[in-house]
Design a protein around this motif. Structure first.
Motif, PDB file in Angstrom:
ATOM      1  N   THR A  73       0.840  -1.197   0.000  1.00  0.00           N
ATOM      2  CA  THR A  73       0.000   0.000   0.000  1.00  0.00           C
ATOM      3  C   THR A  73       0.876   1.248   0.000  1.00  0.00           C
ATOM      4  O   THR A  73       2.077   1.187   0.277  1.00  0.00           O
ATOM      5  CB  THR A  73      -0.931   0.024   1.229  1.00  0.00           C
ATOM      6  N   ALA A  74       0.281   2.378  -0.336  1.00  0.00           N
ATOM      7  CA  ALA A  74       0.961   3.672  -0.253  1.00  0.00           C
ATOM      8  C   ALA A  74      -0.072   4.737   0.063  1.00  0.00           C
ATOM      9  O   ALA A  74      -1.219   4.661  -0.383  1.00  0.00           O
ATOM     10  CB  ALA A  74       1.671   4.005  -1.558  1.00  0.00           C
ATOM     11  N   ASP A  75       0.328   5.727   0.850  1.00  0.00           N
ATOM     12  CA  ASP A  75      -0.569   6.827   1.192  1.00  0.00           C
ATOM     13  C   ASP A  75       0.266   8.063   1.506  1.00  0.00           C
ATOM     14  O   ASP A  75       1.272   7.971   2.212  1.00  0.00           O
ATOM     15  CB  ASP A  75      -1.432   6.458   2.400  1.00  0.00           C
ATOM     16  N   PHE A  76      -0.140   9.203   0.964  1.00  0.00           N
ATOM     17  CA  PHE A  76       0.548  10.458   1.264  1.00  0.00           C
ATOM     18  C   PHE A  76      -0.440  11.605   1.113  1.00  0.00           C
ATOM     19  O   PHE A  76      -1.474  11.462   0.458  1.00  0.00           O
ATOM     20  CB  PHE A  76       1.763  10.654   0.345  1.00  0.00           C
ATOM     21  N   PHE A  77      -0.130  12.739   1.741  1.00  0.00           N
ATOM     22  CA  PHE A  77      -1.026  13.887   1.658  1.00  0.00           C
ATOM     23  C   PHE A  77      -0.308  15.170   2.064  1.00  0.00           C
ATOM     24  O   PHE A  77       0.834  15.152   2.535  1.00  0.00           O
ATOM     25  CB  PHE A  77      -2.285  13.682   2.506  1.00  0.00           C
ATOM     26  N   THR A  78      -0.994  16.273   1.879  1.00  0.00           N
ATOM     27  CA  THR A  78      -0.478  17.591   2.238  1.00  0.00           C
ATOM     28  C   THR A  78      -0.565  17.796   3.751  1.00  0.00           C
ATOM     29  O   THR A  78      -1.220  17.021   4.448  1.00  0.00           O
ATOM     30  CB  THR A  78      -1.287  18.671   1.504  1.00  0.00           C
ATOM     31  N   PRO A  79       0.067  18.841   4.309  1.00  0.00           N
ATOM     32  CA  PRO A  79       0.072  19.029   5.766  1.00  0.00           C
ATOM     33  C   PRO A  79      -1.335  19.130   6.355  1.00  0.00           C
ATOM     34  O   PRO A  79      -2.181  19.875   5.851  1.00  0.00           O
ATOM     35  CB  PRO A  79       0.829  20.346   5.952  1.00  0.00           C
ATOM     36  N   VAL A  80      -1.537  18.380   7.415  1.00  0.00           N
ATOM     37  CA  VAL A  80      -2.823  18.388   8.102  1.00  0.00           C
ATOM     38  C   VAL A  80      -2.740  19.185   9.411  1.00  0.00           C
ATOM     39  O   VAL A  80      -3.749  19.622   9.949  1.00  0.00           O
ATOM     40  CB  VAL A  80      -3.287  16.940   8.348  1.00  0.00           C
ATOM     41  N   VAL A  81      -1.525  19.376   9.908  1.00  0.00           N
ATOM     42  CA  VAL A  81      -1.267  20.192  11.093  1.00  0.00           C
ATOM     43  C   VAL A  81      -0.016  21.011  10.822  1.00  0.00           C
ATOM     44  O   VAL A  81       0.741  20.731   9.889  1.00  0.00           O
ATOM     45  CB  VAL A  81      -1.074  19.330  12.364  1.00  0.00           C
ATOM     46  N   ASP A  82       0.225  22.022  11.643  1.00  0.00           N
ATOM     47  CA  ASP A  82       1.383  22.894  11.434  1.00  0.00           C
ATOM     48  C   ASP A  82       2.681  22.325  11.995  1.00  0.00           C
ATOM     49  O   ASP A  82       3.759  22.657  11.507  1.00  0.00           O
ATOM     50  CB  ASP A  82       1.117  24.262  12.074  1.00  0.00           C
ATOM     51  N   ASP A  83       2.593  21.491  13.009  1.00  0.00           N
ATOM     52  CA  ASP A  83       3.790  20.910  13.607  1.00  0.00           C
ATOM     53  C   ASP A  83       4.345  19.825  12.688  1.00  0.00           C
ATOM     54  O   ASP A  83       3.663  18.819  12.419  1.00  0.00           O
ATOM     55  CB  ASP A  83       3.454  20.319  14.977  1.00  0.00           C
ATOM     56  N   PRO A  84       5.562  19.967  12.171  1.00  0.00           N
ATOM     57  CA  PRO A  84       6.079  18.984  11.199  1.00  0.00           C
ATOM     58  C   PRO A  84       6.269  17.596  11.795  1.00  0.00           C
ATOM     59  O   PRO A  84       6.039  16.589  11.106  1.00  0.00           O
ATOM     60  CB  PRO A  84       7.410  19.595  10.748  1.00  0.00           C
ATOM     61  N   TYR A  85       6.680  17.522  13.053  1.00  0.00           N
ATOM     62  CA  TYR A  85       6.858  16.221  13.690  1.00  0.00           C
ATOM     63  C   TYR A  85       5.516  15.494  13.794  1.00  0.00           C
ATOM     64  O   TYR A  85       5.418  14.296  13.486  1.00  0.00           O
ATOM     65  CB  TYR A  85       7.492  16.405  15.071  1.00  0.00           C
ATOM     66  N   ASP A  86       4.470  16.228  14.200  1.00  0.00           N
ATOM     67  CA  ASP A  86       3.146  15.616  14.298  1.00  0.00           C
ATOM     68  C   ASP A  86       2.623  15.211  12.919  1.00  0.00           C
ATOM     69  O   ASP A  86       1.964  14.171  12.782  1.00  0.00           O
ATOM     70  CB  ASP A  86       2.157  16.573  14.970  1.00  0.00           C
ATOM     71  N   TRP A  87       2.894  16.041  11.908  1.00  0.00           N
ATOM     72  CA  TRP A  87       2.459  15.679  10.561  1.00  0.00           C
ATOM     73  C   TRP A  87       3.083  14.349  10.143  1.00  0.00           C
ATOM     74  O   TRP A  87       2.405  13.469   9.601  1.00  0.00           O
ATOM     75  CB  TRP A  87       2.826  16.790   9.571  1.00  0.00           C
ATOM     76  N   GLY A  88       4.373  14.174  10.412  1.00  0.00           N
ATOM     77  CA  GLY A  88       5.025  12.916  10.085  1.00  0.00           C
ATOM     78  C   GLY A  88       4.421  11.748  10.834  1.00  0.00           C
ATOM     79  O   GLY A  88       4.213  10.658  10.265  1.00  0.00           O
ATOM     80  N   ARG A  89       4.132  11.948  12.113  1.00  0.00           N
ATOM     81  CA  ARG A  89       3.521  10.887  12.920  1.00  0.00           C
ATOM     82  C   ARG A  89       2.155  10.491  12.369  1.00  0.00           C
ATOM     83  O   ARG A  89       1.826   9.308  12.239  1.00  0.00           O
ATOM     84  CB  ARG A  89       3.382  11.341  14.369  1.00  0.00           C
ATOM     85  N   ILE A  90       1.352  11.502  12.031  1.00  0.00           N
ATOM     86  CA  ILE A  90       0.007  11.247  11.516  1.00  0.00           C
ATOM     87  C   ILE A  90       0.065  10.523  10.178  1.00  0.00           C
ATOM     88  O   ILE A  90      -0.661   9.554   9.936  1.00  0.00           O
ATOM     89  CB  ILE A  90      -0.770  12.574  11.382  1.00  0.00           C
ATOM     90  N   ALA A  91       0.949  10.988   9.298  1.00  0.00           N
ATOM     91  CA  ALA A  91       1.060  10.376   7.974  1.00  0.00           C
ATOM     92  C   ALA A  91       1.498   8.920   8.073  1.00  0.00           C
ATOM     93  O   ALA A  91       1.018   8.059   7.323  1.00  0.00           O
ATOM     94  CB  ALA A  91       2.032  11.168   7.107  1.00  0.00           C
ATOM     95  N   PHE A 156       3.723  14.414   2.072  1.00  0.00           N
ATOM     96  CA  PHE A 156       4.481  13.347   2.717  1.00  0.00           C
ATOM     97  C   PHE A 156       3.581  12.153   2.979  1.00  0.00           C
ATOM     98  O   PHE A 156       2.391  12.284   3.250  1.00  0.00           O
ATOM     99  CB  PHE A 156       5.091  13.793   4.054  1.00  0.00           C
ATOM    100  N   GLY A 157       4.182  10.987   2.896  1.00  0.00           N
ATOM    101  CA  GLY A 157       3.500   9.753   3.244  1.00  0.00           C
ATOM    102  C   GLY A 157       4.471   8.599   3.185  1.00  0.00           C
ATOM    103  O   GLY A 157       5.691   8.789   3.191  1.00  0.00           O
ATOM    104  N   MET A 158       3.934   7.401   3.122  1.00  0.00           N
ATOM    105  CA  MET A 158       4.773   6.211   3.114  1.00  0.00           C
ATOM    106  C   MET A 158       4.176   5.134   2.217  1.00  0.00           C
ATOM    107  O   MET A 158       2.946   5.038   2.076  1.00  0.00           O
ATOM    108  CB  MET A 158       4.914   5.630   4.525  1.00  0.00           C
ATOM    109  N   SER A 159       5.060   4.341   1.629  1.00  0.00           N
ATOM    110  CA  SER A 159       4.663   3.082   1.016  1.00  0.00           C
ATOM    111  C   SER A 159       5.029   1.985   2.009  1.00  0.00           C
ATOM    112  O   SER A 159       6.160   1.941   2.494  1.00  0.00           O
ATOM    113  CB  SER A 159       5.404   2.879  -0.303  1.00  0.00           C
ATOM    114  N   VAL A 160       4.060   1.139   2.321  1.00  0.00           N
ATOM    115  CA  VAL A 160       4.240   0.153   3.391  1.00  0.00           C
ATOM    116  C   VAL A 160       4.008  -1.252   2.852  1.00  0.00           C
ATOM    117  O   VAL A 160       3.079  -1.495   2.076  1.00  0.00           O
ATOM    118  CB  VAL A 160       3.272   0.424   4.559  1.00  0.00           C
TER     119      VAL A 160
END
Length: 339
Positions: A73-91, A156-160
């Motif tokens: 699978t793969a999923d990525f998207f534009t920023p959902v929050v302003d904190d970059p660390y949290d955006w990475g965690r969410i993605a 940002f997102g990931m292929s898993v």
């Protein structure tokens, strides 16, 4: 990065036209794009394709042996929050969720990064990657490189890749009449994220929901012998429930009084923080929906475009609310009935 550099940077969400899974291509348009891609299959493939495009499930699954199948699978998207660390965690949590929605466990992930290198410093990109790494590692999943491009809009997102036993795959097409419907996370992150993007207000409980993994619920479902599940992301609860009911050839009865919501979700909706993606979700499912006495406000929240939402499981899982049931197909194209 100096204080002056930081002060010159706009909020991260302001660089995106949408946010999170609300920036997905509308489901109706997407289905028209991919409908011509079904074919006889690959020539001399490695393994047997068990889950592909046919029902729009959460990930692809290929059987390698009697007791091993690979999930991709793969999923990525534009920023959902302003904190970059949290955006990475969410993605990362969102991408891993596709594996859990299929009943599997993730083993490797690679990063997918689009970055406006002339606009945003790479220190922020490093924070995004760090957040994703921490969530993936917490899930027991290796992070092994990735791919990046220069992009005017940050993405940002990931292929898993994951593993699952072929007999324990959770699909969106295996629901049957008489099964209860369980939802493992509350709704409302869509309107809260939209409010955050518009006002800068912070909603830590929404971030906590989006960064929570669906691993435990997935494992419980597999252990209970469940065969049907999906996750609730950009198409909202109504969109993903419609796909499940349509693929399973049943009708879903949804009890609105039993559906859980995050604090501030209703107030944010009444204040007008509804994404275009949410409205498109509702427009897409409305022809297949018996709304009963549900208000437009209730329908919009049920269609709210979620990012890293919970699992929707055709079966009862202890500790999570039952929000409806599957019944025999109602006919006339109706896949959902609101009560």
């Amino acid at each position: 990065m100096t204080d002056q550099d930081v002060s010159s940077i706009r909020r991260l969400t302001s660089y995106a036209h949408g946010g999170g899974c609300a920036c997905k291509i509308p489901p109706g348009e997407l289905e028209r794009v991919v409908e011509g891609l079904l074919s006889a299959g690959a020539k001399n493939p490695e393994g047997e394709l068990l889950v592909g495009l046919e029902t729009g499930d959460d990930a692809a699954v290929v059987r390698l042996s009697d007791d091993t199948a690979v999930i991709s699978t793969a999923d990525f998207f534009t920023p959902v929050v302003d904190d970059p660390y949290d955006w990475g965690r969410i993605a990362a949590a969102n991408a891993l969720s596709d594996v859990y929605a299929m009943g599997g466990r993730p083993i490797t992930a690679i990063n997918l990064l689009g970055w406006p290198r002339d606009t945003l410093p790479f220190e922020l990109a490093s924070e995004v990657l760090r957040g994703a790494r921490d969530v993936a590692h917490g899930a027991g999943c290796h992070v092994a490189g990735g791919h990046s491009i220069d992009d005017p809009e940050p993405k940002f997102g990931m292929s898993v890749t994951g593993l699952v036993h072929p007999d324990h795959i959770l699909r969106n097409s295996t629901g049957r009449a008489g099964l209860p419907l369980t939802l493992t996370k509350p709704l409302g992150v869509g309107v809260l994220n939209n409010r955050h993007k518009a006002t800068g207000e912070h909603f830590p409980h929404a971030v906590a929901s989006m960064t929570a993994l669906n691993d435990r619920a997935s494992a419980q479902a597999v252990q209970a012998g469940v065969a049907c599940a999906t996750d609730v992301t950009g198409f909202g609860l109504l969109g993903h429930l419609h796909k499940l009911a349509r693929a399973s050839r049943v009708t879903a009865i949804l009890d609105t009084a039993a559906v859980p919501y995050l604090d501030d979700a209703h107030a944010s909706l009444r204040a007008g923080y509804v994404s275009g993606g949410t409205r498109r979700n509702l427009d897409w499912v409305r022809p297949h929906l018996d709304t009963g006495t549900a208000s437009e406000e209730e329908l919009l929240l049920l269609a709210d475009a979620q990012t890293s939402g919970g699992l929707l499981i055709a079966g009862e899982i202890p500790g999570y609310p039952v929000v409806g049931e599957l019944v025999p197909a109602a006919g006339a194209g109706t896949t959902m009935v609101i009560k």
